[in-house]
Motif scaffolding. Structure first.
Motif, PDB file in Angstrom:
ATOM      1  N   SER A 100     -26.136  20.594  32.869  1.00  6.28           N
ATOM      2  CA  SER A 100     -27.373  21.317  32.577  1.00  6.28           C
ATOM      3  C   SER A 100     -28.360  20.290  32.036  1.00  6.28           C
ATOM      4  O   SER A 100     -28.157  19.088  32.240  1.00  6.28           O
ATOM      5  N   TRP A 107     -35.555  23.633  27.976  1.00  9.21           N
ATOM      6  CA  TRP A 107     -34.193  23.881  28.425  1.00  9.21           C
ATOM      7  C   TRP A 107     -34.244  24.427  29.850  1.00  9.21           C
ATOM      8  O   TRP A 107     -34.944  25.411  30.131  1.00  9.21           O
ATOM      9  N   GLY A 109     -31.404  25.063  31.812  1.00 11.37           N
ATOM     10  CA  GLY A 109     -30.197  25.767  32.240  1.00 11.37           C
ATOM     11  C   GLY A 109     -29.346  24.910  33.152  1.00 11.37           C
ATOM     12  O   GLY A 109     -29.429  23.673  33.149  1.00 11.37           O
ATOM     13  N   GLN A 110     -28.567  25.594  33.985  1.00  8.45           N
ATOM     14  CA  GLN A 110     -27.609  24.860  34.822  1.00  8.45           C
ATOM     15  C   GLN A 110     -28.300  24.095  35.946  1.00  8.45           C
ATOM     16  O   GLN A 110     -29.151  24.626  36.653  1.00  8.45           O
ATOM     17  N   GLU A 209     -24.418  18.866  27.293  1.00 10.12           N
ATOM     18  CA  GLU A 209     -25.273  20.018  26.979  1.00 10.12           C
ATOM     19  C   GLU A 209     -24.769  21.272  27.691  1.00 10.12           C
ATOM     20  O   GLU A 209     -24.820  22.369  27.154  1.00 10.12           O
ATOM     21  N   HIS A 210     -24.283  21.088  28.911  1.00 11.65           N
ATOM     22  CA  HIS A 210     -23.833  22.235  29.696  1.00 11.65           C
ATOM     23  C   HIS A 210     -22.737  23.016  28.965  1.00 11.65           C
ATOM     24  O   HIS A 210     -22.839  24.236  28.793  1.00 11.65           O
ATOM     25  N   PHE A 211     -21.716  22.308  28.532  1.00 10.95           N
ATOM     26  CA  PHE A 211     -20.584  23.008  27.911  1.00 10.95           C
ATOM     27  C   PHE A 211     -20.952  23.522  26.527  1.00 10.95           C
ATOM     28  O   PHE A 211     -20.534  24.598  26.125  1.00 10.95           O
ATOM     29  N   SER A 212     -21.763  22.756  25.822  1.00  8.15           N
ATOM     30  CA  SER A 212     -22.157  23.177  24.483  1.00  8.15           C
ATOM     31  C   SER A 212     -23.013  24.437  24.534  1.00  8.15           C
ATOM     32  O   SER A 212     -22.743  25.412  23.826  1.00  8.15           O
ATOM     33  N   HIS A 213     -24.030  24.436  25.387  1.00  8.87           N
ATOM     34  CA  HIS A 213     -24.946  25.583  25.441  1.00  8.87           C
ATOM     35  C   HIS A 213     -24.259  26.843  25.959  1.00  8.87           C
ATOM     36  O   HIS A 213     -24.710  27.947  25.687  1.00  8.87           O
ATOM     37  N   ASN A 214     -23.178  26.670  26.708  1.00  4.97           N
ATOM     38  CA  ASN A 214     -22.460  27.836  27.217  1.00  4.97           C
ATOM     39  C   ASN A 214     -21.295  28.239  26.310  1.00  4.97           C
ATOM     40  O   ASN A 214     -20.484  29.094  26.692  1.00  4.97           O
ATOM     41  N   GLY A 215     -21.205  27.612  25.138  1.00  2.00           N
ATOM     42  CA  GLY A 215     -20.160  27.978  24.186  1.00  2.00           C
ATOM     43  C   GLY A 215     -18.760  27.594  24.645  1.00  2.00           C
ATOM     44  O   GLY A 215     -17.777  28.138  24.152  1.00  2.00           O
ATOM     45  N   LEU A 216     -18.665  26.658  25.588  1.00  2.00           N
ATOM     46  CA  LEU A 216     -17.355  26.244  26.120  1.00  2.00           C
ATOM     47  C   LEU A 216     -16.878  25.024  25.320  1.00  2.00           C
ATOM     48  O   LEU A 216     -16.919  23.883  25.798  1.00  2.00           O
TER      49      LEU A 216
END
Ligand code: AMP
Ligand code: MG
Length: 508
Positions: A100, A107, A109-110, A209-216
């Motif tokens: 992302s 921001w 997004g993906q 950022e991708h995994f962090s922003h998606n709570g993963l």
């Protein structure tokens, strides 16, 4: 069938327990594919979409040699197919990775590899390397895009990455370009091309950022552990490995920014998805090497606010590092610790830049006082006069104040009294020093050959008419830009008037 063979370096020589040890790499490199092994949360196995009528545009034999890649194979029809995406390499499955990011401060997004595919990772004579196709067709991350790249932008990326490497600046590399008559619609209809890029890793800030922003957060930790294990092993020994990782990426990014500023390189699209976790220059789009010195220069015609202007790059890099720090917060936990790692940028960057700019003056040891009294007045004068940046530094290297050749430097300025006053200060500063040695060091710091927009444009227009020799000539000159190449002196001249009319946008 011709074979591709790699010679493994001693550093990466497989152990006897490795089943691939000593196996011939006959068009079938011994794939390591460590990123693949992270699992489906990180990427999607995806094939390239074939292009009709592929042909060679350029091959980088220097890089091929560094990698230990067989040159005969690189010239083969099999390699042409492999690097166009028309056949898998040694049966290996390619993948598109998900990331992302922040684009122009917002921001977004993906995103993800919308037109790139990771062919695989293998041992090479230069260590483990990933090979990536760019322009190989749509992927699950293409959004509205066609997954393609045009010949124009592919030549720019190929030449620029090798130019920066030749200048000693950290960058992804480019192995070859293939072309196809397949039409690709941009502002105008152009033709398709595929660049093969090579790097130890193409992981971006945006992957984190991708995994962090998606709570993963499990995946975030997996990614951070992966990057530490394979690319920053020293961080594993620190009491706070994730903070150490942030500090290490911060240090590399600061070093890269100092190099860009000194060489006069504008990236043009410093979105967080274009920032390499290894501190490499990554994703060449509307980049430009400065012609006349304009600190506020904006090379990307789509950048209406000038967010990525030349003189803003160091601050934008810090902004991007803060975005990375934010993404790592679930792992770091304590914001003061993260901030302390990030603050090293502010502490270290000015000194890195001073050293890089000082080296251009033959004075890498320049102190803060010297910067104020010697460097800044010069840059202010150059900015007032829009002095040609590469030519000024090269002429100064060839003719320090006090030598007859300094006249060629004076010729570049209208305000000669101001230049002469500066020259007197410089002469006083280097009094008693070995100026021949200073000059020799400057000739290894200030290149003769720089990939200016008009040079790329000339090579592109020739290539669009089927003549790839100018691209190959530029590659060879830019690979050793500090050396003299008398037969190519014309490539070291001032930009023609039409150069200022070249508009470079994000369209590629
Ligand atoms: P860039 O600004 O070129 O780094 O690209 C930003 C995002 O758009 C990335 O996720 C790219 O993969 C994607 N992208 C750019 N151009 C295309 C294209 N022609 N087709 C599909 N995706 C693209
Ligand atoms: Mg990009």
């Amino acid at each position: 069938m011709q074979t591709a063979s790699f010679t493994a370096s001693s550093e990466s020589t497989p152990s006897p327990a490795d089943p691939t040890a000593g196996a011939p790499l006959a068009g079938r490199p011994a794939w390591l594919n460590r990123f693949h092994s992270l699992g489906p949360a990180f990427s999607t196995a995806w094939p390239a979409r074939a292009l009709p009528g592929p042909h060679w545009v350029a091959r980088n034999e220097g890089l091929a040699r560094e990698l230990g890649l067989d040159l005969d194979w690189l010239a083969s029809d099999e390699a042409l197919d492999v690097f166009t995406g028309n056949r898998p390499w040694g049966g290996n499955a390619s993948i598109a990775t998900v990331y992302s990011g922040h684009q122009f401060g917002m921001w977004a997004g993906q995103l993800g590899d919308g037109r790139a595919l990771l062919l695989g990772e293998t041992r090479t004579a230069a260590g483990p390397m990933e090979f990536q196709l760019k322009g190989s067709g749509p992927t699950p991350y293409s959004r509205m895009g066609d997954g393609r790249a045009v010949l124009r932008s592919s030549i720019r990326e190929f030449l620029a990455s090798e130019a920066l490497h030749g200048l000693g600046v950290a960058t992804t590399r480019a192995l070859c370009i293939t072309g196809s008559p397949a039409p690709v619609r941009r502002e105008e209809t152009e033709t398709a091309a595929v660049v093969t890029r090579v790097a130890p890793s193409f992981i971006r800030f945006g992957h984190f950022e991708h995994f962090s922003h998606n709570g993963l957060h499990d995946e975030l930790r997996q990614l951070a552990d992966f990057v530490i294990a394979h690319h920053y092993p020293g961080c594993a020994d620190e009491t706070q490995p994730y903070t150490a990782l942030l500090a290490a990426v911060t240090a590399r990014t600061a070093a890269l920014m100092a190099d860009w500023q000194a060489i006069g390189f504008c990236h043009g699209v410093m979105n967080t998805d274009n920032m390499s976790i290894l501190g490499l220059t990554l994703d060449y789009g509307p980049f430009q090497f400065l012609d006349g010195f304009d600190p506020t220069h904006i090379c990307n015609h789509s950048d209406h606010q000038g967010r990525y202007a030349y003189n803003r790059q160091p601050n934008v890099a810090m902004w991007n590092l803060y975005a990375l720090g934010q993404a790592l917060m679930p792992l770091i936990g304590d914001s003061d610790t993260a901030l302390a790692a990030l603050e090293t940028y502010k502490a270290d960057f000015p000194g890195l830049l001073r050293r890089a700019m000082g080296a251009k003056l033959g004075l890498p040891e320049l102190d803060a006082d010297g910067e104020i009294r010697l460097l800044n007045p010069l840059l202010q004068l150059m900015a007032r006069e829009r002095t040609d940046y590469p030519i000024f530094w090269r002429r100064l290297s060839e003719g320090l104040p006090g030598t007859p050749q300094f006249e060629a430097v004076r010729d570049l300025f209208l305000d000669r009294p101001a230049l002469d006053a500066w020259a007197a200060d410089y002469t006083a500063h280097v009094a008693g020093r070995d100026t021949a040695a200073i000059s020799a060091a400057m000739l290894r710091t200030n290149p003769k050959y720089v990939l200016r927009n008009h040079l790329a444009q000339t090579a592109i227009e020739a290539a669009e008419n089927g003549d790839f020799q100018p691209t190959q000539d530029l590659l060879s000159v830019l690979s050793s830009p500090y050396d003299e190449h008398p037969q190519h002196d014309a490539l070291a001249g001032f930009p023609p008037d039409w150069a200022s009319n070249i508009t470079i946008s994000c369209s590629s």
